[in-house]
Structure formats: structure tokens, C-alpha cells
Scaffold this motif. Structure first.
Motif, short mmCIF file in Angstrom:
data_model
loop_
_atom_site.label_atom_id
_atom_site.label_comp_id
_atom_site.label_asym_id
_atom_site.label_seq_id
_atom_site.Cartn_x
_atom_site.Cartn_y
_atom_site.Cartn_z
N LEU A 48 0.79 -1.14 -0.05
CA LEU A 48 -0.08 -0.07 -0.09
C LEU A 48 0.90 1.29 -0.06
O LEU A 48 2.04 1.39 0.50
CB LEU A 48 -0.88 0.16 1.10
CG LEU A 48 -2.01 -0.82 1.41
CD1 LEU A 48 -2.81 -1.03 2.60
CD2 LEU A 48 -3.10 -0.58 0.36
N HIS A 49 0.39 2.41 -0.49
CA HIS A 49 0.92 3.35 -0.32
C HIS A 49 -0.10 4.36 0.26
O HIS A 49 -1.04 4.32 0.51
CB HIS A 49 0.99 4.36 -1.98
CG HIS A 49 1.84 3.46 -2.68
ND1 HIS A 49 1.71 2.49 -3.57
CD2 HIS A 49 3.44 3.74 -3.04
CE1 HIS A 49 2.56 1.85 -4.19
NE2 HIS A 49 3.72 2.74 -3.95
N GLN A 50 0.78 5.14 1.26
CA GLN A 50 -0.15 6.00 2.17
C GLN A 50 0.45 7.56 1.89
O GLN A 50 1.43 7.76 1.84
CB GLN A 50 0.45 5.65 3.65
CG GLN A 50 -0.34 6.57 4.84
CD GLN A 50 0.29 5.96 6.06
OE1 GLN A 50 -0.13 5.14 6.53
NE2 GLN A 50 1.16 6.71 6.71
N PHE A 51 -0.66 8.46 2.13
CA PHE A 51 -0.44 9.86 1.75
C PHE A 51 -1.18 10.43 3.04
O PHE A 51 -2.23 10.38 3.35
CB PHE A 51 -1.06 10.44 0.59
CG PHE A 51 -0.70 11.86 0.45
CD1 PHE A 51 0.45 12.46 -0.06
CD2 PHE A 51 -1.82 12.76 0.80
CE1 PHE A 51 0.53 13.76 -0.35
CE2 PHE A 51 -1.51 14.14 0.68
CZ PHE A 51 -0.56 14.50 0.13
N VAL A 52 -0.42 11.18 3.71
CA VAL A 52 -0.98 12.01 4.90
C VAL A 52 -0.76 13.49 4.72
O VAL A 52 0.45 14.07 4.26
CB VAL A 52 -0.15 11.71 6.09
CG1 VAL A 52 -0.70 12.23 7.25
CG2 VAL A 52 -0.13 10.04 6.31
N ALA A 53 -1.74 14.43 5.19
CA ALA A 53 -1.71 15.56 4.91
C ALA A 53 -2.02 16.28 6.34
O ALA A 53 -3.36 15.91 6.54
CB ALA A 53 -2.30 16.46 3.64
N THR A 54 -1.47 17.22 6.98
CA THR A 54 -1.87 17.72 8.20
C THR A 54 -1.69 19.41 8.21
O THR A 54 -0.54 19.73 8.08
CB THR A 54 -0.98 17.36 9.49
OG1 THR A 54 -1.17 15.82 9.26
CG2 THR A 54 -1.75 17.71 10.77
N THR A 55 -2.63 20.03 8.60
CA THR A 55 -2.60 21.58 8.65
C THR A 55 -1.61 22.01 9.78
O THR A 55 -1.41 21.26 10.60
CB THR A 55 -3.94 22.20 8.68
OG1 THR A 55 -4.37 21.77 9.98
CG2 THR A 55 -4.69 21.66 7.55
N ASN A 56 -1.10 23.27 9.50
CA ASN A 56 -0.23 23.58 10.52
C ASN A 56 -0.68 24.39 11.73
O ASN A 56 -0.24 24.83 12.64
CB ASN A 56 0.89 24.63 9.82
CG ASN A 56 2.26 24.75 10.55
OD1 ASN A 56 2.38 23.82 11.30
ND2 ASN A 56 2.55 25.86 10.63
N ASN A 57 -2.12 24.61 11.67
CA ASN A 57 -2.74 25.27 12.87
C ASN A 57 -2.85 24.55 13.83
O ASN A 57 -3.68 23.69 14.17
CB ASN A 57 -4.11 25.81 12.50
CG ASN A 57 -4.95 26.49 13.34
OD1 ASN A 57 -4.42 26.74 14.39
ND2 ASN A 57 -5.78 27.34 12.75
N VAL A 58 -1.91 24.72 15.15
CA VAL A 58 -1.80 23.71 16.39
C VAL A 58 -3.09 23.83 17.15
O VAL A 58 -3.43 22.96 18.03
CB VAL A 58 -0.69 23.99 17.09
CG1 VAL A 58 0.92 23.83 16.06
CG2 VAL A 58 -0.63 25.57 17.48
#
Length: 623
Positions: free
Chosen positions: A458-468
């Protein structure tokens, strides 16, 4: 014993013939002002002893008495025994302090390195501020087992010391009593009773098995449906390994249940008290709990000394080389300044493993400063520890990655991180590429060519915004890499987070409603903003929460469970930072974005699956 004092003895029964039932204990013949209590007052079939505590009030009369102890069971004659009691008068000394112990009763298995942690609390009165000496009498009826106070002196002005309990190998299951005695020159001695319950390992159809010593909880409790929390006694050593694991066994008869674990946490002060604790709490369906229990040793394998090395060539000077191996092994390459370098993989689990490497070059800066150029994938390697891997060459063995473009929607103009990982059925989770925080919505998704793939990859892609303070995340999976669009979900609706009741303010609760993107799971992370913090990770699935999109997640009340120590709870007056997460993403705090950093995400990796989550943060003060 003296007036206004107490003492304890162990009462033991011997079942005979075919009788194996429950036995009830009672005491009679008590003089005025004297009371007696048994712990436990009813002996179940697996228990043969109890602690009898006799307490004389300040109004008790001095003198001698003979107490009668009665033991009764269904279908058998009542049996009795006698105890001689002498109550003596003592010269009155002023009271400069009082004491309490927490817990009143430890609950441990015999031997195997297990110990219990507790505390002796000192409450000072009448202006007394001096040192207090604390000692614990030997446990009645037990050889080798002990409860000790350490340090043995509570310094001037201090308010507590540690209690440690240890059940020696071979200790017969039962309840053993001791007396905590606190003294200071010129002041009346203060006493409190404490007990050690030695229990056989718990049994049940579900085994939550630990293979790493750092993961084994100091306390483990389970709740069947809406029933009472029950302490689970471990089977195995406190320092578990892959070859000598430790299992906490229990059964769930209801559709839902809960598990709570307490372990040692951060130690950030010089205080002698054992104060840093970390909780994990899971509210789930019974099937989800059984599944999570079965994956513990896969998610958290034992550390090993197995390692292997090999030579690597075929890169350009000072390229970035990233090395990954199966089941959380550690891989790294030496300097790429020369024509060849050494690759090392260590902490390798037993058996074959997959090895994955990328060679990335530095561009001329900008938003994507490092670009993968070649990848090298080997499967089923099984060298001996300290063995040598066959030489590796990016030029002859490596291949170029395939590339897709992920177009992110609903970014609201926020900057965000993204990473690409490659996963195999053999437990490989390899970092392929990471992009820093910037606003561009198109991100490269790197992958392994189709002719190199096997079933289960499997290929995994993760995106996370920088607003803590209001982080949002997307986790996506695909067997192959393609160009596609993904959207961040909406901001999390503001949760209601409040401390508990007046008598139990540490039972922090979060309530609210989740959007459809986040309805499957709600989590709350709590962390004190003071030294030696308590930290709590609480996760609830939709199967436990019930139909709809509402959630109600709280720190559990374990006070009635045997062996629980209230000292592990959040402390009064502490400011506690909370993070509430809706959806199936990182359940931790905004400061613990482990998924974006490591690629190990708390979701099921399934081809085509997309998971969204959002967080809100704040602070609550424990009154």
C-alpha cells in the motif's frame, strides 16, 4: 493496642471435604468504643484469608477482652476462633499531623518483578512543620513480601512519601496486612492500615499481550458494558519481552466495553515522589477491543540486538538516503560524501524483513527542497545478527519512483505538511518523501512501480494543517499511486470540556457533536501543565458511542477498582491542556503529531480508504 489506635491480624480459613464455596466472616464480643472490619468480609472460592482490623476510638475503655471470629458458609456448620484483645491507655501527646494511605489495598501477582506504587499523605495541624518519620510494619502472615515507605523521612514542610508494595515469588494468594506508623518527636504517633492482596492471574477469552517492557502497564482495568471497573491481574513478568510476554486476560459478555491502563510517565522534577503517569483508555465494542488487544505486539514490538550492515553505492555526492526496514527496525546510512557508504539496520525482529531505501537530491530550495530520484526495495531478507547484506547499488538495482499529484481542497489558505509512505504486508512502513509546511495545494505523491508491487502493498499519503489550535488531517491509501483530489474536512465544532464533580474534579469530560466526516471516533488527550505531569489518552469509537454524531468522552472513575491509586489522577489546582479529536486520525495532542512524523497512523490501512480528522484545543483547571 492503645486507645485511639488500631491493629490488624490475618484471618485464614481452611476449606475441608468437598466444600469449596463462599465464606462470610464476622466478629463479636467487642468492648465499647472498639470496632472490627474484615477485608474482604466475604471470601470467594479462590480466597482463603482476610485482614481483620480492630480500631479503638478515643472514647474506648482500657482493659482486656476476648473476641470471637465466626466463619459461615451455605450448607456447613459455622466455625469460630478467638482473639485476645488488650486496650491500653497512653499519655496524651499533641497531634501535629494526620496521615492517610493511597491505596488502602494493593493488588499484585506473586513475584515476576511486579510492584505497586502508592503514597502516604501527611496533613499537618497545629502549626507543626517538622520532619515526619514513616515506617511500615512487616506484613502479617507473609514471608518475603513487603510494603515499604521510601524515602522513610518526609522532610520539613513536605506532604507525602512513596509506598512500594512487592509480593515475593511463591506467596500464597490472600490478603496481608501491615500498619503504617508515622512519628515525630513530641507528637502523637499516627497510624493507618494498609493491605497487600496477592492474586492469581486473571483469566478470560481476551488476552491483551505485551512484548515490550516499556509498554507493560502498572495498572490495568476493564469494564464489561456499563458494569463496574475490575482490576485485571497480569500473567507474566513486569519486564515483558517477545520471548516472555505478559498477558492481561479478561472476558466481555456485553456488546461494548472499556479498557484503562496506567503506566509511568514523564519525570520532570527532582521530587522523590513517583508522580509522572500516563493513561490509555479505550471505549470500544467488544470486537474492537479484542482486535486491538491482538495487535499490541505488532504495534509495539520488543527491542532487539539483531542488526545487519551492507555497502551502498550509486548515489550523487551528499544525496539524502533514507533507510527503512520491517516492523519498526531502525535503518540509517553513513555519510554520502564519498563514492560508497555503509547502510545499517538494527532492532530487527526475528525472521525475514523487507528493506527499502530512497535516494533524494537537493533542489535549489523552494517549497520542495528534497526530491526522490531512485528507490531500492528488497524483500524477505534474513541475515544472522551481525550479518552482512549483499552490496546495494542505486544505479543497477534501484528504479525511479512513480509519481502522482494530490490536489488538496478545503485548505482555507492554511499551510500544511504532507508525507508519502510505502507499506508492505511484512510490516514495512517506509518514509518515501516529506514536504514542509506551505500553502500550495498540489503535492507530489511518490510510489513504487507496479512491476515491483506484491499483494498487500500500500501507498500512504498524509496531509496535516499547521494550525496547532485547530489542526485538520487527511490519511489516504492506494495500492498504486495515481493523481487524485482529496479534501480536508471542516473545522471541528467547539467541544464542551469541563472538570468533574466537586468530589471528583479530575474526571474531565468532553461532549459535543461531530460532522459526518468525523463521526466514527472521538478522542480526548489531557496533559497537566505542571511538573511530573499526568497525561491521559482517551479514545471512543462510534460502536461504543452509539448511533448518531454526538460524543461524550470522559476520564473513567476507577476509584472502586481494587488496587487503584487516586494519586494517579489529575491533581487539584492543575491547569490541564486538552485536545479533542474528531475522526480517525492522530488521537494525541497537537504537539504529538506522530502520524505525520513517523507514518504510523492509528487507522486501518486499506486500499482506497480515506480518513479525516480535526482537533480543537484548550485548557481546563482542576478545582
Amino acid at each position: 493496642m492503645s486507645i485511639a489506635g488500631s491493629t490488624s491480624i490475618t484471618v485464614t480459613i481452611v476449606r475441608g471435604g468437598s466444600f469449596s464455596g463462599t465464606v462470610a466472616l464476622s466478629a463479636s464480643g467487642l468492648p465499647g468504643g472498639v470496632t472490627a472490619s474484615f477485608a474482604p468480609a466475604t471470601l470467594d472460592p479462590a480466597t482463603s484469608s482476610a485482614v481483620l482490623t480492630i480500631t479503638a476510638s478515643a472514647n474506648a475503655s482500657a482493659g482486656n477482652a476476648t473476641l470471637t471470629i465466626s466463619a459461615s458458609g451455605t450448607g456447613i456448620a459455622t466455625q469460630t476462633g478467638s482473639v485476645s484483645l488488650t486496650v491500653t491507655a497512653t499519655a496524651a501527646l499533641p497531634i501535629g499531623f494526620t496521615i492517610s494511605v493511597d491505596p488502602v489495598e494493593f493488588d499484585l501477582p506473586a513475584g515476576k518483578g511486579w510492584s505497586g506504587y502508592g503514597v502516604v499523605n501527611i496533613t499537618r495541624t497545629n502549626g507543626f512543620t517538622g520532619a515526619v518519620n514513616v515506617a511500615v510494619t512487616p506484613l502479617l502472615g507473609s514471608v518475603g513480601s513487603a510494603i515499604v515507605a521510601t524515602p522513610a523521612t518526609v522532610g520539613a514542610g513536605d506532604a507525602a512519601t512513596n509506598l512500594f508494595a512487592l509480593a515475593a515469588d511463591g506467596t500464597v494468594p490472600g490478603v496481608y496486612a501491615a500498619t503504617v506508623r508515622a512519628t515525630a518527636p513530641g507528637f502523637a504517633e499516627q497510624q493507618a492500615q494498609v493491605r497487600l492482596r496477592v492474586s492469581a492471574p486473571s483469566t478470560g477469552a481476551i488476552a491483551w499481550t505485551f512484548c515490550s517492557a516499556s509498554r507493560v502497564p502498572r495498572y490495568f482495568a476493564v469494564r464489561d458494558g456499563n458494569g463496574a471497573w475490575q482490576h485485571v491481574i497480569p500473567d507474566g513478568p513486569a519486564a515483558a519481552t517477545a520471548t516472555t510476554p505478559t498477558a492481561f486476560r479478561f472476558s466481555l459478555s456485553q456488546p461494548t466495553g472499556a479498557v484503562a491502563m496506567v503506566n509511568l510517565g514523564e519525570k520532570t522534577s527532582t521530587s522523590p515522589l513517583i508522580q509522572g503517569f500516563r493513561w490509555e483508555v479505550y471505549y470500544m465494542t467488544a470486537a474492537e477491543i479484542a482486535d486491538r488487544a491482538s495487535r499490541e505486539c505488532t504495534l509495539h514490538p520488543d527491542a532487539t540486538t539483531r542488526r545487519a550492515t551492507g555497502s551502498l553505492t550509486g548515489y550523487q555526492s551528499f544525496d539524502a538516503v533514507v533507510v527503512s526496514a520491517s516492523r519498526k527496525a531502525i535503518g540509517f546510512a553513513g555519510s554520502t560524501g564519498g563514492a560508497s557508504t555503509t547502510v545499517t539496520v538494527q532492532n530487527l525482529q526475528p525472521g525475514p524483513f523487507d528493506l527499502f531505501m530512497t535516494r533524494s537530491s537537493f533542489s535549489n530550495g523552494g517549497s520542495v527542497p528534497i526530491v526522490p530520484q531512485r528507490l531500492l526495495l528488497r524483500r524477505g531478507l534474513d541475515p544472522t545478527s551481525g550479518g552482512t547484506l549483499a552490496p546495494m547499488d542505486f544505479t543497477t538495482e534501484g528504479v525511479a519512483p512513480v509519481t502522482g499529484v494530490i490536489t488538496m481542497g478545503n485548505t482555507n489558505g492554511e499551510t500544511f505538511y504532507s508525507i508519502s509512505n510505502f507499506l508492505t504486508a511484512d510490516g514495512l512502513n517506509a518514509l518515501f518523501h516529506a514536504a514542509g509546511t506551505y500553502t500550495a495545494t498540489s503535492r507530489a505523491w511518490y510510489g513504487v512501480p507496479a512491476n515491483k508491487l506484491l499483494a498487500g502493498d500500500l501507498h500512504q499519503f498524509v496531509a496535516t494543517t499547521n494550525n496547532v489550535s485547530a489542526r485538520r488531517a487527511v490519511i489516504a491509501y492506494g495500492a498504486t499511486v495515481t493523481s487524485r483530489s482529496l479534501d480536508f474536512g471542516p473545522a471541528l465544532s467547539a467541544p464542551n470540556v469541563a472538570a468533574g464533580t466537586t468530589t471528583a474534579p479530575w474526571l474531565v469530560r468532553a461532549t459535543g457533536t461531530l460532522s459526518s466526516d468525523y463521526a466514527n471516533r472521538a478522542s480526548m488527550y489531557l496533559r497537566e501543565s505542571i511538573a511530573d505531569p499526568r497525561a491521559m489518552m482517551i479514545t471512543a469509537t462510534r460502536g461504543w458511542l452509539g448511533a448518531g454524531n454526538a460524543y461524550d468522552v470522559a476520564l473513567p472513575d476507577l476509584s472502586a477498582a481494587t488496587g487503584f491509586t487516586a494519586f494517579w489522577n489529575l491533581r487539584r489546582g492543575a491547569a490541564v491542556r486538552w485536545t479533542v479529536t474528531g475522526g480517525e486520525g492522530d488521537p494525541g495532542s497537537a504537539d504529538e503529531t506522530f502520524c505525520i512524523l513517523t507514518g504510523y497512523c492509528a487507522v486501518k490501512a486499506v486500499d482506497g480508504a480515506v480518513y479525516k480528522s480535526a482537533q480543537a484545543t484548550g485548557t481546563v483547571t482542576i478545582p
